[in-house]
Write a protein that holds these residues in place. Structure first.
Motif, mmCIF file in Angstrom:
data_model
loop_
_atom_site.group_PDB
_atom_site.id
_atom_site.type_symbol
_atom_site.label_atom_id
_atom_site.label_comp_id
_atom_site.label_asym_id
_atom_site.label_seq_id
_atom_site.Cartn_x
_atom_site.Cartn_y
_atom_site.Cartn_z
ATOM 1 N N THR A 180 0.741 -1.233 -0.210
ATOM 2 C CA THR A 180 0.168 0.437 -0.535
ATOM 3 C C THR A 180 0.805 1.219 0.007
ATOM 4 O O THR A 180 1.100 2.389 -0.642
ATOM 5 C CB THR A 180 -0.941 -0.016 1.348
ATOM 6 O OG1 THR A 180 -1.928 -1.165 1.239
ATOM 7 C CG2 THR A 180 -2.153 1.212 1.464
ATOM 8 N N GLY A 187 -5.375 0.782 -0.702
ATOM 9 C CA GLY A 187 -5.651 -1.016 -0.681
ATOM 10 C C GLY A 187 -5.190 -1.469 -1.924
ATOM 11 O O GLY A 187 -3.988 -1.315 -2.389
ATOM 12 N N TYR A 188 -5.412 -2.919 -2.187
ATOM 13 C CA TYR A 188 -4.262 -3.431 -3.542
ATOM 14 C C TYR A 188 -5.629 -4.571 -4.126
ATOM 15 O O TYR A 188 -6.468 -5.063 -3.876
ATOM 16 C CB TYR A 188 -3.251 -3.693 -3.159
ATOM 17 C CG TYR A 188 -3.713 -5.275 -1.390
ATOM 18 C CD1 TYR A 188 -4.258 -5.737 -0.945
ATOM 19 C CD2 TYR A 188 -2.578 -4.188 -0.168
ATOM 20 C CE1 TYR A 188 -4.343 -6.418 0.221
ATOM 21 C CE2 TYR A 188 -2.948 -4.767 1.057
ATOM 22 C CZ TYR A 188 -3.835 -5.985 1.288
ATOM 23 O OH TYR A 188 -3.794 -6.082 2.588
ATOM 24 N N PRO A 189 -5.230 -5.283 -5.069
ATOM 25 C CA PRO A 189 -6.269 -5.470 -5.879
ATOM 26 C C PRO A 189 -6.235 -7.323 -5.216
ATOM 27 O O PRO A 189 -5.500 -7.361 -3.967
ATOM 28 C CB PRO A 189 -5.210 -6.702 -7.182
ATOM 29 C CG PRO A 189 -4.898 -5.679 -7.754
ATOM 30 C CD PRO A 189 -3.314 -5.008 -5.394
ATOM 31 N N GLN A 190 -7.634 -7.795 -5.464
ATOM 32 C CA GLN A 190 -8.759 -8.830 -4.025
ATOM 33 C C GLN A 190 -7.023 -9.870 -4.480
ATOM 34 O O GLN A 190 -7.364 -10.573 -3.483
ATOM 35 C CB GLN A 190 -9.832 -9.015 -5.038
ATOM 36 C CG GLN A 190 -10.476 -10.391 -3.888
ATOM 37 C CD GLN A 190 -10.421 -9.816 -2.466
ATOM 38 O OE1 GLN A 190 -10.937 -8.613 -2.868
ATOM 39 N NE2 GLN A 190 -10.444 -10.342 -1.784
ATOM 40 N N PHE A 191 -6.646 -10.589 -6.053
ATOM 41 C CA PHE A 191 -6.218 -11.545 -5.388
ATOM 42 C C PHE A 191 -4.757 -11.330 -4.274
ATOM 43 O O PHE A 191 -4.624 -12.372 -3.396
ATOM 44 C CB PHE A 191 -5.555 -11.805 -6.646
ATOM 45 C CG PHE A 191 -3.938 -11.357 -7.252
ATOM 46 C CD1 PHE A 191 -3.074 -11.908 -7.327
ATOM 47 C CD2 PHE A 191 -3.639 -9.404 -7.849
ATOM 48 C CE1 PHE A 191 -2.159 -10.957 -7.618
ATOM 49 C CE2 PHE A 191 -3.621 -8.981 -8.218
ATOM 50 C CZ PHE A 191 -1.884 -9.862 -7.935
ATOM 51 N N ALA A 193 -4.670 -9.681 -2.033
ATOM 52 C CA ALA A 193 -5.726 -9.378 -0.845
ATOM 53 C C ALA A 193 -5.711 -10.964 -0.105
ATOM 54 O O ALA A 193 -5.860 -11.360 0.777
ATOM 55 C CB ALA A 193 -7.161 -9.240 -0.233
ATOM 56 N N ASP A 194 -6.668 -11.943 -1.286
ATOM 57 C CA ASP A 194 -6.227 -13.822 -0.907
ATOM 58 C C ASP A 194 -5.554 -13.724 -0.590
ATOM 59 O O ASP A 194 -5.444 -15.079 0.495
ATOM 60 C CB ASP A 194 -7.121 -14.304 -2.084
ATOM 61 C CG ASP A 194 -7.991 -13.793 -2.578
ATOM 62 O OD1 ASP A 194 -9.133 -12.950 -1.132
ATOM 63 O OD2 ASP A 194 -9.051 -13.644 -3.902
ATOM 64 N N ARG A 197 -3.933 -13.267 2.765
ATOM 65 C CA ARG A 197 -5.201 -14.076 3.876
ATOM 66 C C ARG A 197 -4.844 -15.502 3.596
ATOM 67 O O ARG A 197 -4.921 -16.047 5.620
ATOM 68 C CB ARG A 197 -6.587 -14.094 3.141
ATOM 69 C CG ARG A 197 -7.364 -15.050 4.254
ATOM 70 C CD ARG A 197 -9.289 -15.270 3.963
ATOM 71 N NE ARG A 197 -9.585 -16.011 4.914
ATOM 72 C CZ ARG A 197 -10.681 -16.804 4.560
ATOM 73 N NH1 ARG A 197 -11.435 -16.653 2.663
ATOM 74 N NH2 ARG A 197 -11.434 -17.047 5.733
#
Length: 306
Positions: A180, A187-191, A193-194, A197
């Motif tokens: 970030t 934020g950042y792209p969803q992938f 974030a996955d 996680r």
């Protein structure tokens, strides 16, 4: 007759530099972009974001978890480097970490106190409470960084594994903070974030496989590791919800109530990484057992490590 063993004193400075370097590197996300202090709700002078003063820590309730993580990992990383490098001066490394942490803390809170009116006597009760709360959180991060260093610098597998599993979730948080810091948006792209996680689950699972289950005391590392990858994300979520909502307007009672309401909800939905970590750990232990029992393989007496 001169001893052929090099003097232990010669290892002080390398260990000191390792500690200071690790602490500084883990703090670098807060310095990207010039190290400008975030906007403050209680600042006494109206100031634009780009005109906020320089600060070595991004002191703000909205960055509380990020600050804690950067401080903590400074100690954990220093301990791991000391262990891998074969240094035996853990106190020197701890001193290096503490030295950097004290410098950034003193500078940042001097700036914050001036902006809140603490030094000229114009601060009110809310300013004092905010200043004290932020300082308490930073001190907690500094102390836990020292604990993390002493755990991960040990030669025994058990304490090192314990330090790593406890730092797994903060490490993923640190990566997210670093990404970030280099982007022009929050934020950042969803992938990504996955990935972040599930990364703690992989770290904990691999660490548990390396740790093993013998002696029996290492099962405690398994319990702590699985709980940490489950409970810590929920705890971070609850804390950030309580601290990050402007609706509560500094009301500690409402913030505490909100956090206690969110925490069990987060616990109920964030359990999957613990299962993944357990599966990876069990598979890793089984594979190690099969490999060590392969016919013709040289038997090695188990090390007496905790």
């Amino acid at each position: 007759m001169e001893s052929e063993t090099p003097p232990v004193r010669g290892r002080f400075w390398p260990s000191l530099l390792i500690g200071a370097g690790a602490a500084a590197v883990m703090l670098f996300p807060s310095w990207v972009g010039g190290g400008i202090l975030p906007l403050q709700n209680l600042w006494h002078e109206q100031t634009l974001p780009d005109d906020m003063p320089f600060s070595l820590l991004p002191l703000s309730q909205y960055y509380a978890i990020n600050i804690f993580v950067m401080l903590l990992l400074g100690g954990v990383v220093a301990g791991l480097v000391v262990r891998v490098a074969g240094q035996r001066r853990t106190p020197a490394a701890a001193l290096g970490v503490l030295f950097v942490h004290l410098i950034v803390t003193l500078q940042a809170f001097a700036v914050l106190g001036a902006g809140l009116g603490l030094w000229d006597g114009t601060a009110g009760g809310r300013e004092v409470l905010y200043f004290g709360g932020m300082l308490g959180g930073v001190v907690a991060g500094i102390l836990l960084a020292q604990l993390g260093l002493w755990l991960t610098s040990r030669r025994s597998v058990g304490p090192v594994a314990l330090g790593i599993v406890l730092a797994a979730v903060p490490f993923a948080n640190w990566i997210g903070t670093a990404i970030t810091a280099f982007t022009t948006y929050m934020g950042y792209p969803q992938f990504i974030a996955d990935v972040l996680r599930w990364l703690p689950a992989v770290i904990v699972g691999v660490t548990l496989a390396w740790c093993g289950v013998r002696p029996i005391g290492r099962l405690g590392v398994w319990v702590v590791g699985l709980l940490s990858v489950w409970i810590v994300p929920a705890l971070f979520t609850a804390i950030m919800y309580a601290l990050g909502s402007r609706v509560f307007d500094g009301d500690l009672g409402m913030m505490a109530e909100a956090g206690t309401q969110v925490f069990p909800q987060a616990v109920a939905v964030l359990w999957q990484p613990a299962v993944v970590a357990l599966v990876i750990g069990v598979i890793g232990v089984v594979v190690r057992m099969l490999v060590t029992r392969t016919p013709g393989r040289t038997s090695v007496s188990p090390q007496r490590e905790v």
